[in-house]
Enzyme design. Sequence first.
Site, mmCIF file in Angstrom:
data_model
loop_
_atom_site.group_PDB
_atom_site.id
_atom_site.type_symbol
_atom_site.label_atom_id
_atom_site.label_comp_id
_atom_site.label_asym_id
_atom_site.label_seq_id
_atom_site.Cartn_x
_atom_site.Cartn_y
_atom_site.Cartn_z
ATOM 1 N N CYS A 110 0.817 -1.287 0.028
ATOM 2 C CA CYS A 110 0.022 -0.104 0.125
ATOM 3 C C CYS A 110 0.798 1.096 -0.148
ATOM 4 O O CYS A 110 2.003 1.181 0.320
ATOM 5 C CB CYS A 110 -1.077 0.081 1.154
ATOM 6 S SG CYS A 110 -2.153 -1.214 1.385
ATOM 7 N N GLY A 154 1.568 0.125 -5.172
ATOM 8 C CA GLY A 154 0.139 -0.497 -5.424
ATOM 9 C C GLY A 154 -0.516 -0.292 -6.732
ATOM 10 O O GLY A 154 -0.735 0.765 -6.978
ATOM 11 N N ASN A 159 -1.346 1.622 5.369
ATOM 12 C CA ASN A 159 -0.334 0.805 4.923
ATOM 13 C C ASN A 159 0.402 0.079 5.824
ATOM 14 O O ASN A 159 0.737 0.505 7.015
ATOM 15 C CB ASN A 159 0.823 1.964 4.562
ATOM 16 C CG ASN A 159 1.978 1.078 3.729
ATOM 17 O OD1 ASN A 159 1.918 -0.065 3.338
ATOM 18 N ND2 ASN A 159 3.257 1.810 3.908
ATOM 19 N N GLY A 160 0.408 -1.169 5.783
ATOM 20 C CA GLY A 160 1.130 -2.362 6.673
ATOM 21 C C GLY A 160 0.012 -3.453 6.799
ATOM 22 O O GLY A 160 -0.604 -3.952 5.903
ATOM 23 N N CYS A 187 11.481 -1.195 8.240
ATOM 24 C CA CYS A 187 11.822 -2.227 6.893
ATOM 25 C C CYS A 187 13.073 -1.802 6.166
ATOM 26 O O CYS A 187 12.802 -0.839 5.437
ATOM 27 C CB CYS A 187 10.409 -2.312 5.977
ATOM 28 S SG CYS A 187 10.699 -3.511 4.658
ATOM 29 N N TYR A 190 14.441 -2.125 -2.236
ATOM 30 C CA TYR A 190 13.666 -2.545 -3.561
ATOM 31 C C TYR A 190 12.480 -1.622 -3.506
ATOM 32 O O TYR A 190 12.077 -1.104 -4.615
ATOM 33 C CB TYR A 190 13.158 -3.776 -3.288
ATOM 34 C CG TYR A 190 12.129 -4.234 -4.394
ATOM 35 C CD1 TYR A 190 12.308 -4.190 -5.854
ATOM 36 C CD2 TYR A 190 10.907 -4.784 -4.146
ATOM 37 C CE1 TYR A 190 11.674 -4.706 -6.840
ATOM 38 C CE2 TYR A 190 10.194 -5.069 -5.040
ATOM 39 C CZ TYR A 190 10.318 -4.960 -6.547
ATOM 40 O OH TYR A 190 9.439 -5.275 -7.433
ATOM 41 N N CYS A 237 7.580 -11.929 5.404
ATOM 42 C CA CYS A 237 7.250 -10.814 5.778
ATOM 43 C C CYS A 237 5.906 -10.712 6.463
ATOM 44 O O CYS A 237 4.834 -11.189 5.556
ATOM 45 C CB CYS A 237 7.664 -9.712 5.173
ATOM 46 S SG CYS A 237 7.201 -7.977 5.936
ATOM 47 N N CYS A 242 14.436 -3.477 10.651
ATOM 48 C CA CYS A 242 14.136 -4.910 10.682
ATOM 49 C C CYS A 242 14.830 -5.633 9.656
ATOM 50 O O CYS A 242 14.662 -5.176 8.584
ATOM 51 C CB CYS A 242 12.558 -4.967 10.566
ATOM 52 S SG CYS A 242 11.755 -6.720 10.332
ATOM 53 N N CYS A 291 13.265 -10.775 7.202
ATOM 54 C CA CYS A 291 13.392 -11.778 6.264
ATOM 55 C C CYS A 291 14.383 -12.200 5.704
ATOM 56 O O CYS A 291 14.797 -13.315 5.048
ATOM 57 C CB CYS A 291 12.638 -10.780 4.857
ATOM 58 S SG CYS A 291 13.581 -9.423 4.804
#
Length: 569
Positions: free
Chosen positions: A82, A108, A182-183, A317, A323, A463, A514, A517
């Site tokens: 999002c 998105g 968003n999340g 993140c 990316y 994730c 974080c 991943c």
Amino acid sequence: MASTFVRTPSLQDPSLLSPHSSSFYPRALSKPCFSIFPSPISHKYTSVKASYNPISTFYTAKNQTPDEEFVDFSDDKPREECGVVGVYGDPEASRLCYLALHALQHRGQEGAGIVTVNDGVLQSITGVGLVSEVFNESKLDQLIGNNSIGHVRYSTAGSSMLKNVQPFVAGYRYGSVGVAHNGNLVNYKSLRHMLEDNGSIFNTTSDTEVVLHLIAISKARPFFLRIVEACEKLQGAYSMVFLTEDKLVAVRDPYGFRPLVMGRRSNGAVVFASETCALDLIEATYEREVLPGEVLVVDKDGVQSLCLMPHPEPKQCIFEHIYFSLPNSVVFGRSVYDSRRAFGEILATESPVDCDVVIAVPDSGVVAAVGYAEKAGVPFQQGLIRSHYVGRTFIEPSQKIRDFGVKLKLAPVKAVLEGKRVVVVDDSIVRGTTSSKIVRLIKEAGAKEVHMRIASPPIIGSCYYGVDTPSSEELISNRLNVEQIREYIGSDSLAFLSLDSLRKLLGGDSPNFCYACFSGNYPVEPKESKVKSIGDFVDDGLTGVIDSIDGGWVQGPRLPKVEKVGGAL
């Protein structure tokens, strides 16, 4: 493409996780902060797309050409779910939202919406598709008002239905509220079950709807304290903007997983957005991030900042820098362009190889490739040309064309590749299906050698904080070592950015990111499977029958018919 359903492994199964254990960070602020800034304005099952399985093939038929099924190369990437935007105090609020959503389109592409308040009434337009497909001049003319919020979304298969497109708007006993999120909430299912047990009725399969219900049942006054009380019950990632009859509220989860920034236009209008690139487009000056655990309330009296939620060490993140975000954005206080260029420089230093040319997998690998080439002293050239005019729906040729899905998006340049030792820089490897096809395309174009360099550590875990990633058994780095992956994709060498080097580059900011991943250490334990899964199948009408789901749903016993007694149930 046909859809199949596979069972997601339990996160409690230690055999499917990395050897690292989940960690928690209980350190919190000792007291809340309050300040005012003056302003001149007034079930563990999930649906996935059918895809070629690189793991089984590696062990059963190493030399077999992976052409059994079409795979769109853009699907072999993690997906941000999002992007949000909010504007307060500008007569062109809806049009500014529209432009800002264009800048956030990369976050998105399956749905977009805008909500504006006019004369105390919240007006909403949402639709499935790109921003330019959902909105036109006549629709924007309907969205009158000085305050507005907007949203773009990406969803997993089956959930891109209009009812799930945000912003959501709901009425409750004190008025109306709109929200864009968003999340991803890791405790969504338990919250929804609790609310349903208390009589709540849900209209969507989105985790965002629980936030509206929590606000509606809160008895806190004034309104923004309802948001605080609701957010105290949430676990996971959320960067949200709320719109009421007279206020715009922005809030970020205590860990700050997803980005959210604040800016201001020359006329004093306050703007919130997921990335600074949206601020740049609408000529808003970047002021600062919304802090983890912070609630910002904007109204005619200015901007109030309330840090009422205790927040531990931030866990932003890192994939935003690898990316998701655009290179021209500043995310978590750092330039995305500078980060990616540094990733490439580290690869060139730690994993050098004799080569004639450096190329990138466009578009996300370009900046890292530039950094690699400059550090290695080798020319950077455009060896792969990407088509930006191919949608996500394809008509497969009746006669199989090998790798046609990748060829639709990427075309090799023989003049750059033929007879050359080529370094190919990409941002990540997820399943490995696309990397193998790209390597083959480059070799078929005449390259003498192909050396893959990946500007991120190996991805070993899914994730749960707002990014759509495959289940752990589909992640090639979770099952194979680097040499096995190299053999599978067919490159002459393969190297990843090491996690230690990534942390070292971030320096003193390293603990604030974080890396779940890459490490399997989750800051917020994902006790429940990813949301939007079972509801997507039931409510969003994916074709297929229950029996076709691999692994099957547990079929409950049929209840006996209730006989009528005395003419009534």
